[in-house]
Structure formats: structure tokens, C-alpha cells
Design an enzyme around this catalytic site. Structure first.
Site, PDB file in Angstrom:
ATOM      1  N   ASP A 260     -16.337  44.599  53.561  1.00  0.00           N
ATOM      2  CA  ASP A 260     -17.228  44.756  54.799  1.00  0.00           C
ATOM      3  C   ASP A 260     -16.515  44.458  56.102  1.00  0.00           C
ATOM      4  OD1 ASP A 260     -19.764  44.142  56.379  1.00  0.00           O
ATOM      5  OD2 ASP A 260     -20.610  44.410  54.319  1.00  0.00           O
TER       6      ASP A 260
ATOM      7  N   HIS B 104     -22.665  41.398  59.752  1.00  0.00           N
ATOM      8  CA  HIS B 104     -23.109  42.237  58.595  1.00  0.00           C
ATOM      9  C   HIS B 104     -22.668  41.586  57.398  1.00  0.00           C
ATOM     10  CE1 HIS B 104     -23.364  46.006  56.016  1.00  0.00           C
ATOM     11  NE2 HIS B 104     -24.288  46.412  57.070  1.00  0.00           N
TER      12      HIS B 104
ATOM     13  N   SER C  53     -27.847  48.869  53.609  1.00  0.00           N
ATOM     14  CA  SER C  53     -26.722  48.007  53.609  1.00  0.00           C
ATOM     15  C   SER C  53     -27.176  46.735  52.864  1.00  0.00           C
ATOM     16  CB  SER C  53     -26.235  47.553  54.782  1.00  0.00           C
ATOM     17  OG  SER C  53     -25.260  48.291  55.297  1.00  0.00           O
TER      18      SER C  53
END
Length: 541
Positions: free
Chosen positions: A68, A290, A459
Site C-alpha cells: 500500500d 490509505h 480498497s
């Protein structure tokens, strides 16, 4: 007068659904842990599973790699569950375990420099391809080129058209929403002053302490917007808008800007897919939002009574930074997969993707390597509301030769709505390409600096499935990657219902949106694993 005009524009934008571009469907609870039977919510039944099925079983730790944009390694809900390289001595500047990476204590960063700098923004892959071909074909006429060059010229024209179109679109959207955002701030500040309050929570907006009819109407309009999005106060809308504006700005200024170049920071040879010795040990990077959120969904500490709880209770998260704000590079993805496999990851979460893959073979070879080592890959389907059966998306669910990738699960996203709005409007889908669906809208999880927030996307759906796989591997350690995939898919709950196809008003059968036509469920997966374990024991006995 300006305050009144702002309120009017706010109402117009909200009425026509433009605010939805930043909608997170926020809610404070982790609804994805809930159970359809006991809670009437199509979650994955996490809490029920631990309570009814796993309380008498002893788990073993499972290493899960998160490829990521970075993870906040100091987060109160994550620091205990981070993978630690047992053979590496922190901070001594030596590659103690001789794996090719110095001081990789919790993972590795393939988009960083040896001097500690990091790539934050990157261009889209289509932009990189346009920039590569521009010196060769800008200003040229197709008819003047040799036949061998004409095919590449056609690609150049296609890439140029897409880049210029998208950059213009994002610049326009950024300007529009910037205006909206500034007007919203004016409205919020005006109401605070009129009501003499420091914040505008829903209670204040619902019953404003004023006799002014206009202020009442403004408060009612803002209350409607705030409560409809599930926010507790109007200031939350400001935060959500800022996040959306930052994303639009990144796309307008960097992703589709052919003159932007950040890779020189890394100091590698970007086109050399055989190069592995680059990067740095900084697993956090400049913007770990994220990756931190993804890691929390998989395994946020379930024992510390803080914040949130992840799906898996005996997971060790290995952070591999390879995804910038922009499109990841194939070389970095390939190296990230190999690093994870070589350092003991049994499951890899891949919440990223793009439309063009110039070095696809390198990624394919890395996924084949993971397959040879028995590692399960779990990939987000993407957020373009596209039919993947007819649209290119990478990493693909198939190798270049067309054969299916047996150790890959591709995941679409659902919402908490137990009605025709079940499928997230942004989710990609495909009866031939998407394996299962999982909760992916308004997922409450960890964010940097000990924060917590709702984010939406496939995601978020992929790590829900990764968490399920980790639980199965932890409590049933003999399960292979193929067992994990089979059990997850076979135990997923089939939905015989009509739903809205993503980003449309068309009703379709849910079963037509994925291979299984089903939503993953931890309770059913554990039940199936138990049944198969018992059957195997009986057969041997």
C-alpha cells in the site's frame, strides 16, 4: 446577502447530488462486523464467530503483507500487531539477515530513496506512457510514418487524448468544488456566529436557538445534509470535502501532468524490472492514510479496548510501501510481492490497481512466484463502476497466457443497505472477473496519528476478505492457499435479489455481478472449515 446566496448554492448542489462525490456514508459503528441474523445487517458476522465458534480454539499468528502507500507504525491500535523481522537489528545500518534490505524491521519501502526521501505523488500510468512517446510523435502525421511506427503512433494519440481530457476534467472539478467548499465554510461560520456556538452538531442544527426564520432555514438545510451523510456535526462535512479536494488537486496537478516527474527521488532505473536493491525502510511515508486504514480493517488490536477491532485477532502486519498517490509502477508491485513472499507473508492484501500495465510480465512472474510458495493474494476490484469482463484492469485476474490465477481473489464492495442499494455505486463488477463481494462502504477503521474514520472503496472490501483468510489460516493452520480461497468463496452467502448496477438506475440480479453472486461471511467460512476438518479426521480415523 452573500450568506443567503451560499445557502442557496449549497441546497442546489446537494439537491442535484453533486455532494455525493465526497460522500462517505459515514457512521460510527463497524457495521461490517455485524450479523444478518442477529443484527439485520449484511456484515461478515465477526463478533458472532468469535463468540460462538472460536472461543475454544487456539490460534497461531499469521503474517499478512499489506502492499500500500504506508502504515502509521505508531498507531495505538496497530503497533502491537506489526510484523517484526526477527533477524534484523533496528537502526544499525546493516543488512543483518542478508535479504538485500537494510533495517527492514517492519517491512520495506520501494518508493523511497536511500537518503530517506519519499515519493508521495505520482503520475497515472497512461500519463507516463504519453510522456514516453511524446518526444517521438508530437507534431507528426500518421501518414508520414513507417508502418511499424504507426501502431505506436496510434497509442500515442490515444494516450494524449485521455490525459488531456482527464486533466481538464479534474481541473474543472477542483475549481467547482473549491468554490463550493469556501461557500460551505461561509455558511458554517455564519451559523456559528448567528447561534453563538463553537460547533454545529446535529442537535444544534435540528433545534437552533433563534427566532430568525432565515437562520432556521439555513440550519435545517445543513442539518439535512449532515444527518443524511451520517455525520455528527457540520464540521465533518468540511473534513470530507477537504479530503476530496486534496484528491482532485493531486489528479489535476500530478496524475495527469505529463511534465511532472518524481521518480528521480528513488534513484533507481525505473524500466529495469530486474533491479531490486532500492528503497528505504520507512514504512510510513508522507501520507499513510490509505494503508493505515486497510491495516486496521484486517487486524486492529482486538484486545486493547481502544478505537476499533480488526477482523483477525492473531495477525502480524508486514508493511510494504509501493503505492503512491497516483498509479503504482509494475516494477515496484513485482518487488513488493516478492519481498512479502520471501519474508514469510502467507497472505498479501493488494488494494490498488490501474488501467495500463506496460511491465505486466514482471507482475505476472511475481504472482506466479507467490503461487509457487503457496501465498494467497487478495485484490480490490476497483472503484470505476466498470464491468471488468470487458474492461482492462491491472493486476489482472488472469496471467498473460489467459489462464486463471489460482491464488488470487478479486473483491467488489457492498454497502450496509439491505435493499436494492446493496452494491456500492463505485464498485467494479463482473461475472467472469470478480470473485466475491464484501463490505466496502463507510468502513470505520484506523487513520494516522491515532485517528479513526470512515473510508469507502473496494480498497476497504479487499482487507475484509484478507481478514477472513487470516482468521481461517490462524485457527486452521493446515489450510493451503487453495483451501482458503475455496472455503471463502463456497461459504459466501448467495444473494437472490435485484440490485442497482453500479452508477446506474438499472436493476440487475446480484448473482450477475460476480462469479459467486455472494457476499463473504466469516461465520459461514469457519463453519465450513470446521466441517471439513471433522470430515478429514473421520476419514483418517
Amino acid at each position: 446577502m452573500f450568506f443567503k446566496k451560499c445557502v442557496f448554492r449549497l441546497l442546489c448542489l446537494y439537491t442535484f447530488g453533486l455532494f455525493g462525490a465526497f460522500q462517505s456514508q459515514a457512521q460510527s459503528s463497524q457495521w461490517f462486523h455485524l450479523d444478518a441474523k442477529t443484527d439485520s445487517v449484511l456484515g461478515i458476522s465477526t463478533d458472532r464467530t468469535y463468540r460462538e465458534l472460536l472461543s475454544n480454539r487456539k490460534p497461531t499468528p499469521v503474517v499478512v503483507a499489506v502492499i500500500d502507500g504506508g502504515i502509521d507504525s505508531t498507531h495505538e491500535d496497530l503497533k502491537r500487531i506489526l510484523w517484526t523481522n526477527p533477524k534484523e537489528i533496528p537502526g544499525n545500518g546493516i543488512d543483518d539477515d542478508k535479504n538485500g534490505y537494510v533495517d527492514d524491521v517492519h517491512g520495506w519501502n520501494f518508493i523511497g530513496a536511500k537518503d530517506g526521501r519519499n515519493v508521495q505523488y505520482e503520475t497515472a500510468e497512461v500519463t507516463r506512457q504519453y510522456a514516453r512517446l511524446r518526444p517521438l510523435y508530437e507534431g507528426k502525421k500518421r501518414a508520414s510514418l513507417k508502418p511499424a511506427q504507426q501502431k505506436e503512433f496510434d497509442q500515442f494519440v490515444k494516450y494524449k487524448t485521455e490525459v488531456e481530457k482527464k486533466r481538464a476534467e479534474y481541473q474543472e472539478q477542483y475549481q467547482s468544488y473549491s468554490t463550493f467548499s469556501s461557500q460551505l465554510v461561509t455558511i458554517i461560520d455564519g451559523l456559528k456566529k448567528a447561534l453563538n456556538v463553537s460547533k454545529l452538531d446535529t442537535a444544534t442544527l435540528r433545534n437552533p436557538a433563534t427566532d430568525n426564520d432565515f437562520v432556521k432555514k439555513a440550519a435545517a438545510a445543513l442539518y439535512e445534509m449532515t444527518s443524511a451523510q451520517g455525520f455528527g456535526q457540520a464540521e465533518d462535512i468540511q473534513s470530507e470535502l477537504k479530503r476530496g479536494l486534496d484528491d482532485l488537486k493531486a489528479k489535476a496537478e500530478y496524475a495527469y501532468n505529463p511534465d511532472y516527474e518524481s521518480r528521480s527521488i528513488v534513484g533507481d532505473k525505473p524500466d529495469d524490472v530486474n533491479e531490486t536493491a532500492y528503497g528505504n525502510p520507512d514504512i510510513t511515508g508522507p501520507d499513510p492514510l490509505h494503508g493505515t486504514h486497510v491495516a486496521g480493517i484486517i487486524g486492529a488490536d482486538r484486545t486493547n479496548n481502544l478505537g476499533v477491532q480488526g477482523v483477525a485477532d492473531q495477525v502480524r502486519i508486514m508493511a510494504v510501501r509501493a503505492v503512491p498517490d497516483g498509479d503504482e509502477r509494475d516494477k515496484d508491485v513485482a518487488n513488493a510481492i516478492r519481498y512479502a513472499v520471501n519474508n514469510g507473508a502467507q497472505i498479501i492484501n493488494m488494494s490498488f490497481g490501474k488501467d495500463v500495465s506496460p511491465q505486466r510480465k514482471a507482475v505476472d512472474d511475481a504472482m506466479r512466484y507467490a503461487l509457487s510458495k503457496g501465498v494467497l493474494l487478495i485484490h480490490a476490484a476497483g472503484n470505476d463502476n466498470k464491468l471488468l469482463d470487458t474492461t482492462a484492469s491491472f493486476p489482472s485476474d488472469r496471467f498473460i497466457d489467459g489462464s486463471a490465477i489460482p491464488n488470487l481473489i478479486t473483491v467488489g464492495a457492498i454497502t450496509s443497505k439491505n435493499n436494492e442499494g446493496l452494491v456500492a455505486s463505485f464498485s467494479n463488477y463482473g461475472r467472469k472477473t470478480v470473485d466475491v463481494f464484501a463490505p466496502g462502504a463507510a468502513i470505520y477503521s484506523t487513520t494516522p496519528s491515532n485517528g479513526y474514520d470512515n473510508l469507502s472503496g473496494t480498497s476497504m472490501a479487499a482487507p475484509v476478505v484478507t481478514g477472513i483468510a487470516a482468521v481461517l489460516k490462524s485457527y486452521f493452520p493446515k489450510l493451503t492457499y487453495s483451501d482458503l480461497k475455496r472455503i471463502i468463496e463456497k461459504s459466501a452467502i448467495v444473494q437472490n435479489r435485484q440490485v442497482l448496477r453500479p452508477e446506474s438506475n438499472d436493476l440487475v440480479d446480484f448473482k450477475d455481478l460476480s462469479k459467486t453472486g455472494a457476499i463473504v461471511n466469516l461465520y459461514e467460512a469457519v463453519k465450513l472449515a470446521e466441517a471439513e476438518e471433522a470430515a478429514s479426521a473421520a476419514k483418517k480415523g
